[in-house]
Enzyme design. Structure first.
Site, PDB file in Angstrom:
ATOM      1  N   ASN A 116       0.845  -1.195   0.000  1.00 28.04           N
ATOM      2  CA  ASN A 116       0.000   0.000   0.000  1.00 28.04           C
ATOM      3  C   ASN A 116       0.883   1.249   0.000  1.00 28.04           C
ATOM      4  O   ASN A 116       2.097   1.149   0.028  1.00 28.04           O
ATOM      5  CB  ASN A 116      -0.975  -0.031   1.184  1.00 28.04           C
ATOM      6  CG  ASN A 116      -0.246  -0.047   2.506  1.00 28.04           C
ATOM      7  OD1 ASN A 116       0.466   0.886   2.854  1.00 28.04           O
ATOM      8  ND2 ASN A 116      -0.391  -1.144   3.249  1.00 28.04           N
TER       9      ASN A 116
ATOM     10  N   LYS B 296       6.578 -19.296  -8.468  1.00 32.47           N
ATOM     11  CA  LYS B 296       6.143 -18.159  -9.270  1.00 32.47           C
ATOM     12  C   LYS B 296       4.926 -18.555 -10.117  1.00 32.47           C
ATOM     13  O   LYS B 296       4.929 -19.613 -10.744  1.00 32.47           O
ATOM     14  CB  LYS B 296       7.295 -17.713 -10.176  1.00 32.47           C
ATOM     15  CG  LYS B 296       6.966 -16.429 -10.901  1.00 32.47           C
ATOM     16  CD  LYS B 296       8.106 -15.971 -11.788  1.00 32.47           C
ATOM     17  CE  LYS B 296       7.605 -14.878 -12.701  1.00 32.47           C
ATOM     18  NZ  LYS B 296       8.384 -14.755 -13.911  1.00 32.47           N
TER      19      LYS B 296
ATOM     20  N   PRO C 116      -4.286 -11.195  11.068  1.00 33.55           N
ATOM     21  CA  PRO C 116      -4.702 -10.863  12.433  1.00 33.55           C
ATOM     22  C   PRO C 116      -4.688  -9.345  12.618  1.00 33.55           C
ATOM     23  O   PRO C 116      -3.849  -8.655  12.027  1.00 33.55           O
ATOM     24  CB  PRO C 116      -3.639 -11.537  13.307  1.00 33.55           C
ATOM     25  CG  PRO C 116      -2.491 -11.804  12.418  1.00 33.55           C
ATOM     26  CD  PRO C 116      -3.026 -11.945  11.031  1.00 33.55           C
ATOM     27  N   ASP C 117      -5.619  -8.829  13.400  1.00 37.43           N
ATOM     28  CA  ASP C 117      -5.662  -7.395  13.684  1.00 37.43           C
ATOM     29  C   ASP C 117      -4.801  -7.139  14.925  1.00 37.43           C
ATOM     30  O   ASP C 117      -5.189  -7.453  16.049  1.00 37.43           O
ATOM     31  CB  ASP C 117      -7.117  -6.977  13.927  1.00 37.43           C
ATOM     32  CG  ASP C 117      -7.243  -5.463  14.002  1.00 37.43           C
ATOM     33  OD1 ASP C 117      -6.348  -4.816  14.586  1.00 37.43           O
ATOM     34  OD2 ASP C 117      -8.242  -4.938  13.472  1.00 37.43           O
TER      35      ASP C 117
ATOM     36  N   PHE D 253      -4.621   4.121  14.623  1.00 37.60           N
ATOM     37  CA  PHE D 253      -4.862   5.096  13.563  1.00 37.60           C
ATOM     38  C   PHE D 253      -6.045   4.604  12.729  1.00 37.60           C
ATOM     39  O   PHE D 253      -6.328   3.401  12.694  1.00 37.60           O
ATOM     40  CB  PHE D 253      -3.624   5.259  12.671  1.00 37.60           C
ATOM     41  CG  PHE D 253      -2.683   6.313  13.171  1.00 37.60           C
ATOM     42  CD1 PHE D 253      -2.001   6.139  14.366  1.00 37.60           C
ATOM     43  CD2 PHE D 253      -2.488   7.488  12.463  1.00 37.60           C
ATOM     44  CE1 PHE D 253      -1.138   7.113  14.853  1.00 37.60           C
ATOM     45  CE2 PHE D 253      -1.629   8.472  12.931  1.00 37.60           C
ATOM     46  CZ  PHE D 253      -0.960   8.288  14.124  1.00 37.60           C
TER      47      PHE D 253
HETATM   48  N1  CTP Z   1      -4.235  -2.510  12.250  1.00 36.53           N
HETATM   49  C1  CTP Z   1      -3.528  -3.536  12.828  1.00 36.53           C
HETATM   50  N2  CTP Z   1      -3.537  -4.774  12.256  1.00 36.53           N
HETATM   51  C2  CTP Z   1      -4.268  -5.020  11.144  1.00 36.53           C
HETATM   52  C3  CTP Z   1      -5.000  -3.972  10.551  1.00 36.53           C
HETATM   53  C4  CTP Z   1      -4.958  -2.733  11.124  1.00 36.53           C
HETATM   54  O1  CTP Z   1      -2.856  -3.319  13.838  1.00 36.53           O
HETATM   55  N3  CTP Z   1      -4.254  -6.231  10.635  1.00 36.53           N
HETATM   56  C5  CTP Z   1      -4.243  -1.196  12.908  1.00 36.53           C
HETATM   57  C6  CTP Z   1      -3.580  -0.086  12.116  1.00 36.53           C
HETATM   58  O2  CTP Z   1      -2.217   0.035  12.449  1.00 36.53           O
HETATM   59  C7  CTP Z   1      -4.380   1.112  12.576  1.00 36.53           C
HETATM   60  C8  CTP Z   1      -5.748   0.565  12.844  1.00 36.53           C
HETATM   61  O3  CTP Z   1      -5.585  -0.815  13.026  1.00 36.53           O
HETATM   62  O4  CTP Z   1      -3.914   1.620  13.799  1.00 36.53           O
HETATM   63  C9  CTP Z   1      -6.795   0.818  11.819  1.00 36.53           C
HETATM   64  O5  CTP Z   1      -6.381   0.458  10.549  1.00 36.53           O
HETATM   65  P1  CTP Z   1      -7.391   0.596   9.342  1.00 36.53           P
HETATM   66  O6  CTP Z   1      -6.750   0.002   8.141  1.00 36.53           O
HETATM   67  O7  CTP Z   1      -7.899   2.006   9.261  1.00 36.53           O
HETATM   68  O8  CTP Z   1      -8.590  -0.272   9.878  1.00 36.53           O
HETATM   69  P2  CTP Z   1      -9.112  -1.687   9.521  1.00 36.53           P
HETATM   70  O9  CTP Z   1      -9.173  -2.490  10.759  1.00 36.53           O
HETATM   71  O10 CTP Z   1      -8.344  -2.272   8.400  1.00 36.53           O
HETATM   72  O11 CTP Z   1     -10.600  -1.372   9.128  1.00 36.53           O
HETATM   73  P3  CTP Z   1     -11.237  -1.030   7.690  1.00 36.53           P
HETATM   74  O12 CTP Z   1     -10.201  -1.372   6.663  1.00 36.53           O
HETATM   75  O13 CTP Z   1     -12.427  -1.893   7.650  1.00 36.53           O
HETATM   76  O14 CTP Z   1     -11.567   0.430   7.754  1.00 36.53           O
END
Ligand code: CTP
Length: 399
Positions: free
Chosen positions: A212, A289, A305-306, A325
């Site tokens: 990204n 590949k 994982p989040d 963020f």
């Molecule tokens: N984040 C994280 N791990 C992930 C995805 C996101 O730690 N796998 C954290 C980012 O570092 C940021 C926050 O979650 O602090 C929000 O990221 P964002 O991309 O805005 O949110 P998403 O959870 O991806 O939600 P969406 O894409 O549905 O808006």
């Protein structure tokens, strides 16, 4: 003339290595900022710079010998380490790092490094193979875990004729790392903060990846701003084209899974700031590949994982303050407020990353801070200024 180190005392340990000559320039720069320098040279260091030249620049006796307490004016290793605000090891050879990690004390330098209760900053310098050797990597990890901070090394052509990381950081960069540790109000001294920054790269196959537009500028600036306030900062960074912030321990990762592992390994922390643009999905493992076979390949995506949500809900090990963020393109405040609740973090720094804003990857940021108390819009400013303001707010929690 600036005097950012006025009244501050640096104990400089000069290790062995061709880069020792740069220690002379470092002494000059510290003194120019109003700092005092007391120097210790190892036996190896003395092969490259003479005590006389160091002494002339420090205007103080140079210390070389562990057992030379002959007169009243002489200082022992305990006294030496007590008389400083910061101990700086430059250059820190592979041998010196190994001795520090092992807790050895067989000369004045290693003995005072073992005896000191002051913060220690090391500036490594060595051949690229020595720097990347697993022994050195392990020693450095040990030292980082103990709270030692590191500046450099830099990458470039080396005196030994090779190219790569291992070159002593420039004296100006070491000076900035020193200033970061000693300048101003060190409200976050003794606190550990984990910061994530940059994008993640999710491999599609051995040659391609999904990425990204995140540049890492905001996360890196936050790490630097926290370090300037005295925090020990672990910066877990995805692939970025940025220099490591001064006085910050950087852990480099590529994928979301690696970032998660590095964040969890860095805990415990007093605060965590999740600034990275983590890929929400990864591609199911592709060992080979992908070849053109006529039809375009269908990529099977798996959710990552989040990390923010996981750390926010950790039992026992949850940092006192967790900041996320939110990069949004719709109704900023409503979406970010919902995200704060969904992720379980304390604050969300929300920004509009719509195509016209130039924020993603740009130099400026315009954010809204969402806390329990509501939404607080901040004026558009450089990412450094936003970082400073956030670090200031974080400091307020720990005052
Ligand atoms: N984040 C994280 N791990 C992930 C995805 C996101 O730690 N796998 C954290 C980012 O570092 C940021 C926050 O979650 O602090 C929000 O990221 P964002 O991309 O805005 O949110 P998403 O959870 O991806 O939600 P969406 O894409 O549905 O808006």
């Amino acid at each position: 003339m600036s005097a950012r180190l006025a009244g501050r005392r640096v104990l400089l340990v000069i290790g062995g290595g061709i880069a020792a000559y740069k220690a002379l320039e470092l002494i000059r720069l510290i003194r120019k900022e109003g700092g005092a320098v007391r120097a210790v040279i190892t036996a190896g260091g003395e092969k490259f710079v003479t005590p006389l030249s160091v002494q002339a620049l420090c205007e103080d006796r140079v210390h070389t010998d562990l057992f030379s307490l002959t007169g009243e004016s002489e200082m022992g290793h305990i006294q030496l380490s007590r008389s400083a605000d910061l101990v700086v090891v430059a250059p820190a050879s592979a041998d010196l790092l190994a001795k520090m990690a092992a807790g050895m004390a067989d000369d004045l330098a290693t003995t005072l490094l073992l005896a000191t209760d002051k913060e220690v900053l090391v500036a490594p310098a060595m051949n690229v193979r020595m720097w990347t050797h697993p022994a050195t990597v392990a020693n450095l990890e040990t030292l980082l875990r103990r709270g030692v901070s590191v500046v450099g090394p830099e990458e470039g052509p080396m005196a030994c004729g090779e190219f790569g990381p291992g070159r002593l950081a420039e004296p100006a960069a070491i000076l900035e790392a020193i200033v970061a540790r000693l300048d101003g109000e060190r409200i976050l001294a003794g606190r550990h903060v984990v910061v994530t920054s940059g994008p993640t790269h999710e491999p599609i196959d051995p040659v391609r990846y999904i990425a990204n537009r995140s540049s890492g500028r905001q996360g890196h600036a936050i790490a630097a701003a926290l370090a300037r306030r005295g925090a020990r900062v672990t910066l877990v960074s995805g692939p970025v084209a940025l220099a490591d912030p001064a006085g910050v321990a950087v852990v480099r990762v590529e994928t979301a899974l690696e970032m998660r592992a590095a964040v969890l390994a860095a805990l415990p922390a007093d605060a965590a700031v999740f600034c990275a643009a983590v890929a929400d999905w990864r591609v199911e493992a592709q060992g080979r590949k992908i070849k053109k076979t006529g039809a375009p390949p269908a990529l099977a995506l798996v959710e990552n994982p989040d990390i923010l949500a996981e750390v926010s809900r950790l039992e026992g090990r949850r940092p006192r303050l967790v900041v996320g963020f939110a990069a949004e393109t719709g109704d900023l405040v409503a979406q970010a407020t919902a995200k704060r609740a969904r992720k379980g973090c304390d604050w969300i720094v929300a920004n509009d990353v719509g195509a016209g804003t130039g924020i993603m990857g740009g130099a400026e940021n315009e954010v809204v801070l969402i806390t329990e108390a509501g939404a607080e819009p901040w004026p558009r400013a450089g990412k450094d200024a936003v970082a400073d303001r956030l670090a200031e707010r974080i400091s307020g929690i720990f005052q």
